[in-house]
Design a protein around this motif. Structure first.
Motif, short mmCIF file in Angstrom:
data_model
loop_
_atom_site.label_atom_id
_atom_site.label_comp_id
_atom_site.label_asym_id
_atom_site.label_seq_id
_atom_site.Cartn_x
_atom_site.Cartn_y
_atom_site.Cartn_z
N VAL A 83 11.71 17.39 -1.00
CA VAL A 83 11.53 17.63 0.43
C VAL A 83 11.42 16.30 1.17
O VAL A 83 10.63 15.44 0.80
CB VAL A 83 10.26 18.47 0.67
CG1 VAL A 83 9.98 18.59 2.17
CG2 VAL A 83 10.42 19.85 0.07
N GLY A 84 12.22 16.11 2.19
CA GLY A 84 12.13 14.91 3.01
C GLY A 84 12.78 13.68 2.41
O GLY A 84 12.57 12.58 2.89
N ARG A 142 0.85 -1.20 0.00
CA ARG A 142 0.00 0.00 0.00
C ARG A 142 0.88 1.25 0.00
O ARG A 142 1.85 1.31 0.77
CB ARG A 142 -0.88 0.03 1.25
CG ARG A 142 -1.90 -1.08 1.33
CD ARG A 142 -3.15 -0.73 0.54
NE ARG A 142 -3.98 -1.92 0.38
CZ ARG A 142 -5.02 -2.21 1.17
NH1 ARG A 142 -5.37 -1.38 2.11
NH2 ARG A 142 -5.72 -3.29 0.96
N SER A 143 0.52 2.23 -0.82
CA SER A 143 1.32 3.45 -0.88
C SER A 143 1.38 4.14 0.48
O SER A 143 2.38 4.75 0.83
CB SER A 143 0.75 4.40 -1.92
OG SER A 143 0.75 3.77 -3.17
N GLY A 144 0.29 4.03 1.24
CA GLY A 144 0.26 4.65 2.55
C GLY A 144 1.29 4.07 3.51
O GLY A 144 1.63 4.69 4.51
N GLU A 145 1.77 2.86 3.18
CA GLU A 145 2.74 2.21 4.07
C GLU A 145 4.19 2.51 3.68
O GLU A 145 5.11 2.02 4.33
CB GLU A 145 2.50 0.69 4.07
CG GLU A 145 1.17 0.32 4.70
CD GLU A 145 0.76 -1.10 4.37
OE1 GLU A 145 1.50 -1.81 3.67
OE2 GLU A 145 -0.34 -1.50 4.83
N LEU A 146 4.38 3.27 2.61
CA LEU A 146 5.75 3.61 2.20
C LEU A 146 6.32 4.68 3.12
O LEU A 146 5.58 5.38 3.80
CB LEU A 146 5.74 4.13 0.76
CG LEU A 146 5.23 3.19 -0.31
CD1 LEU A 146 5.22 3.92 -1.66
CD2 LEU A 146 6.10 1.94 -0.39
N SER A 147 7.64 4.79 3.13
CA SER A 147 8.27 5.85 3.91
C SER A 147 8.03 7.19 3.22
O SER A 147 7.63 7.24 2.05
CB SER A 147 9.77 5.60 4.01
OG SER A 147 10.40 5.97 2.80
N GLY A 148 8.28 8.27 3.96
CA GLY A 148 8.04 9.61 3.41
C GLY A 148 8.81 9.85 2.13
O GLY A 148 8.27 10.38 1.16
N GLY A 149 10.08 9.45 2.12
CA GLY A 149 10.90 9.67 0.94
C GLY A 149 10.42 8.85 -0.25
O GLY A 149 10.41 9.33 -1.39
N MET A 150 9.98 7.62 0.03
CA MET A 150 9.45 6.78 -1.07
C MET A 150 8.19 7.39 -1.65
O MET A 150 7.99 7.40 -2.87
CB MET A 150 9.13 5.39 -0.53
CG MET A 150 10.35 4.59 -0.11
SD MET A 150 9.80 3.03 0.59
CE MET A 150 11.32 2.40 1.25
N LYS A 151 7.34 7.91 -0.77
CA LYS A 151 6.12 8.57 -1.26
C LYS A 151 6.48 9.75 -2.15
O LYS A 151 5.85 9.99 -3.18
CB LYS A 151 5.28 9.06 -0.08
CG LYS A 151 4.53 7.97 0.65
CD LYS A 151 3.70 8.59 1.75
CE LYS A 151 3.20 7.52 2.71
NZ LYS A 151 2.70 8.08 3.96
N ARG A 152 7.49 10.49 -1.71
CA ARG A 152 7.92 11.66 -2.46
C ARG A 152 8.38 11.23 -3.86
O ARG A 152 8.07 11.86 -4.86
CB ARG A 152 9.05 12.33 -1.66
CG ARG A 152 9.54 13.65 -2.11
CD ARG A 152 8.51 14.73 -2.29
NE ARG A 152 7.88 15.23 -1.09
CZ ARG A 152 6.90 16.13 -1.10
NH1 ARG A 152 6.47 16.64 -2.24
NH2 ARG A 152 6.35 16.53 0.00
#
Ligand SMILES: Nc1ncnc2c1ncn2[C@@H]1O[C@H](COP(=O)(O)OP(=O)(O)OP(=O)(O)O)[C@@H](O)[C@H]1O
Ligand SMILES: [Mg+2]
Lengths: 429, 282
Positions: free
Chosen positions: B160-161, B128-138
């Protein structure tokens, strides 16, 4: 709409349905909750218990012990639920749909039923709603059976048989002579001798008229059109209620999802794509429509398969389901564009939907509402939704009668869609 | 590729963008460098048609305003705030945004693969995308802007991040886009990023472009002369000079020097020079 645009709109809808399938809370309020409501209140209102018992009103104008015997025999029938009333009242009850049929025992029934093998047969009147032919035939069968039983009883009580035979012989002696009269006279004479010789035994003589052409009972059947049918079981109204709750749950879920797209920025991405805002709304509306249709199909299917929900016509029921879906897609749209945040949309949604549902028959069934409340309920699309679904099932609306609720639903839906599209296209960001 | 002409936008009484003009060409990375609240995001939003400017015009590739959906086919936008569906996987997110952009079939599948490897998320494609780290989401947020291979990219603070390693990877990829003849608008308040990848840099403050040019141009025009710092006899001496080497040899000829250094202007100094404020509070 071009192929690529409609593909994109489908992609939007498919995405939303996928998101819905992964959102347990919305899924529960759209599906689980309404089913629980329909079943729970269905059983609370005695849904299953009353099933199969046909309410019948009996009018005893005869007042003889024979008539009383018939009535008590009907009361003993497990398939019937018997009450009594005057003739006018009974007809009114059938007309209002409060009873499936009226059985009238006219003056002279007792006298006729103690006359054996000659003279006019005992007569009963049966008033049934023409829509309930099956129940009518069943009641007629029960009446014939009961009359036969009475006659059989006649022979098991020698004193009664003796009195009956004597009376019949007397009647025949007074009447004009004839071949048939002679035969009957001979038979009755022999019967008299038989009864005298064997007191208390069951003669089990042929209880039908046999070849003589004589009928023991004549049922005069009349149609009394049911003007206000009632639900045949509590599920008849708890399922439409449950469906409306499910529809409300889905609609609010989708309203929130549109707001979430705004707050989470995905709407921004969609708006910088080649899709127009109208496409984005169409995709959302399509997904919401499909979700509501699925809720309706599931609950109606469940109701039809296990809880005796009978559509008068599937086409009419489909029309009702589509109209309800259209209406609530529109309402969803309006709430989604009016609420800027999830909290605002959620609060606004329930603030609007709760009273509409309460007054619209979501809690108290429409047909038991006091008349002032029924008038108030006209402002609620929930009422028209329930009415449309009930109209296509137990209320047995004609197409003309369906036109009003369907029209109201579709109009409300289009108004909501119009408002949503206007505000959404006009609004910034 | 993108022409912004005299854009103005106010929110209530607050002016966010105040007469801003810019031009970006194919094969060019234009940096928008400015502090918080400078109006960078507002400018981007007008450039992609999310906001209607109060005044001024936006033109994309000579085809007019991005308010027209057809014109938006050319755009790829990575918004400053993450814009992803948390309940969908990275793969599903990319496939969905690809479809919305009109991709389908093999073309879609190929681009989704490309974007997954761009974001270095191939091995996390089914989480799930929601479970990725902040940098991965970025990174996914950026990949979603690229999945349809747009001609004009608008990246609003895409790093950022993100950790330094991923940041380097992202910057390298953005540079690759330039060589693929894409036009990129890159918004940031990191001077180092702007200095490293941008062909031209627009320094933005209070909704206006204060200066525009290559790094060298900005430094020479607004950075002032280098400062020669000399330590001798336990004291520090600061000499602003156009020719630090010549100045140093003159000082050495006159006597002994314990230590020296040359302070050259950077974008921070340019910003300070232009606004009297520092770009970021230390
Ligand atoms: N939707 C809005 N409503 C009201 N004011 C806004 C809105 N969007 C931006 N602003 C204001 O406009 C000004 C510019 O904001 P903008 O987001 O463009 O700055 P930015 O340069 O992107 O800053 P940052 O580096 O923090 O992202 C700010 O003062 C901000 O408060
Ligand atoms: Mg910003």
């Amino acid at each position: 709409m071009s192929a690529s645009r409609s593909r994109a709109v489908w992609a939007l809808a498919a995405k939303d349905l996928r998101l819905l399938s992964r959102n347990r809370a919305t899924l529960f309020f759209a599906l689980g909750w309404p089913i629980l409501m329909a079943l729970f209140f269905g059983y609370v209102f005695g849904g299953g218990g009353e099933k199969g018992r046909i309410p019948v009103v009996v009018v005893d104008e005869d007042g003889t012990s024979e008539a009383a015997r018939l009535v008590s025999r009907l009361q003993a029938e497990s398939g019937l639920q018997i009450s009594s009333a005057t003739r006018e009242e009974a007809t009114r009850l059938v007309r209002q749909g409060k009873r499936s049929a009226a059985v009238i025992v006219p003056r002279g029934y007792g006298e006729a039923s103690t006359r054996l093998f000659h003279g006019a047969p005992a007569r009963l009147e049966l008033e049934v709603d023409p829509a309930r032919t099956a129940e009518g035939s069943m009641i007629a069968g029960i009446l014939t059976g009961a009359a036969m039983q009475s006659m059989q009883d006649l022979f098991t009580d020698p004193a009664r048989t003796r009195a009956m035979v004597d009376r019949s012989l007397g009647d025949l002696a007074a009447g004009p002579p004839g071949k048939r009269g002679d035969e009957t006279r001979t038979f009755l004479g022999q019967l008299r001798t038989f009864v005298d010789g064997s007191p208390g035994t069951d003669p089990a003589t042929g209880s039908s008229g046999g070849g003589t052409g004589w009928k023991p009972l004549e049922i005069e059947r009349r149609e009394v059109r049911n003007e206000k049918v009632g639900p045949s079981s509590a599920f008849d109204f708890t399922f439409p209620q449950g469906i409306l709750w499910g529809v409300i749950g889905s609609a609010l879920g989708f309203a929130l999802s549109l707001v979430t797209e705004r707050t989470r920025g995905t709407l921004l991405r969609l708006e910088t794509s080649p899709l127009s805002r109208l496409d984005v709304l169409l995709g959302k509306a399509l997904a919401c429509f499909l979700a509501i249709a699925a809720v309706e199909a599931l609950l109606l299917g469940l109701g039809a398969a296990f809880f005796g929900i009978r559509p008068t016509s599937w086409a009419m029921l489909a029309a009702a389901a589509i109209a309800v879906a259209t209406c609530f897609v529109g309402i969803m749209m309006a709430i989604a564009v009016l609420g800027k945040t999830e909290q605002a949309a959620g609060g606004l949604g329930w603030a609007i939907m709760m009273p509409l549902a309460m007054f619209g028959g979501g809690m108290i069934p429409l047909f038991v509402m006091p008349s002032w409340m029924q008038t108030v309920s006209n402002v609620s699309p929930v009422k028209w939704g329930i009415l449309a679904l009930e109209g296509a099932t137990w209320r047995g609306f004609s197409a003309a009668e369906m036109a009003l609720p369907l029209g109201v639903l579709v109009l409300v839906g289009l108004a909501g869609l119009g408002l949503g599209v206007r505000l959404f296209r006009g609004g910034e960001g | 590729m993108l022409t912004l002409r005299d854009l103005r936008k106010r929110f209530g009484g607050r002016v966010a963008v105040d007469g801003l003009s810019l031009e970006v060409h194919r094969g060019e990375i234009l940096g928008l460098l400015g502090p918080n609240g400078a109006g960078k995001s507002t400018t981007i939003h007008m450039a992609v048609g999310l906001l209607d400017p109060d005044e001024g015009t936006v033109d994309v590739d000579g085809q007019g305003s991005p308010r027209n959906p057809e014109v938006r086919r050319l755009l790829g936008v990575a918004p400053q705030s993450l814009a992803l569906y948390d309940a969908l996987t990275p793969e599903e997110n990319l496939r969905f945004f690809g479809r919305v952009q009109g991709l389908s079939g093999r073309g879609l599948a190929e681009r989704v693969e490309w974007a997954l490897s761009f974001a270095a998320l191939s091995d996390r494609r089914r989480d799930r995308s929601g479970e990725l780290s902040g940098g991965m989401k970025r990174r996914l947020n950026l990949a979603a802007a690229l999945v349809h291979d747009p001609a004009l990219l608008l990246l609003d603070e895409p790093t950022v991040g993100v950790d330094p390693q991923s940041r380097n990877a992202i910057l390298d990829r953005v540079v690759e886009l330039r060589s693929a003849d894409r036009a990129v608008v890159y918004t940031t308040h990191y001077m180092e990023e702007a200095a490293r990848i941008c062909d031209r840099i627009a320094i933005v403050d209070a909704g206006r472009v204060l200066a525009l040019g290559t790094l060298a141009e900005l430094l020479s025009r607004h950075g002032g002369d280098p400062t020669l710092v000399v330590f001798r006899d336990g004291a520090e001496q600061r000499i602003v000079t156009r020719d630090p080497a010549g100045e140093l040899s003159r000082i050495l000829a006159a006597g002994r020097v314990d230590d020296f250094r040359v302070e050259r202007a950077d974008l921070e100094a340019v910003f300070l020079h232009l606004t009297g404020r520092r770009l970021r509070d230390p």
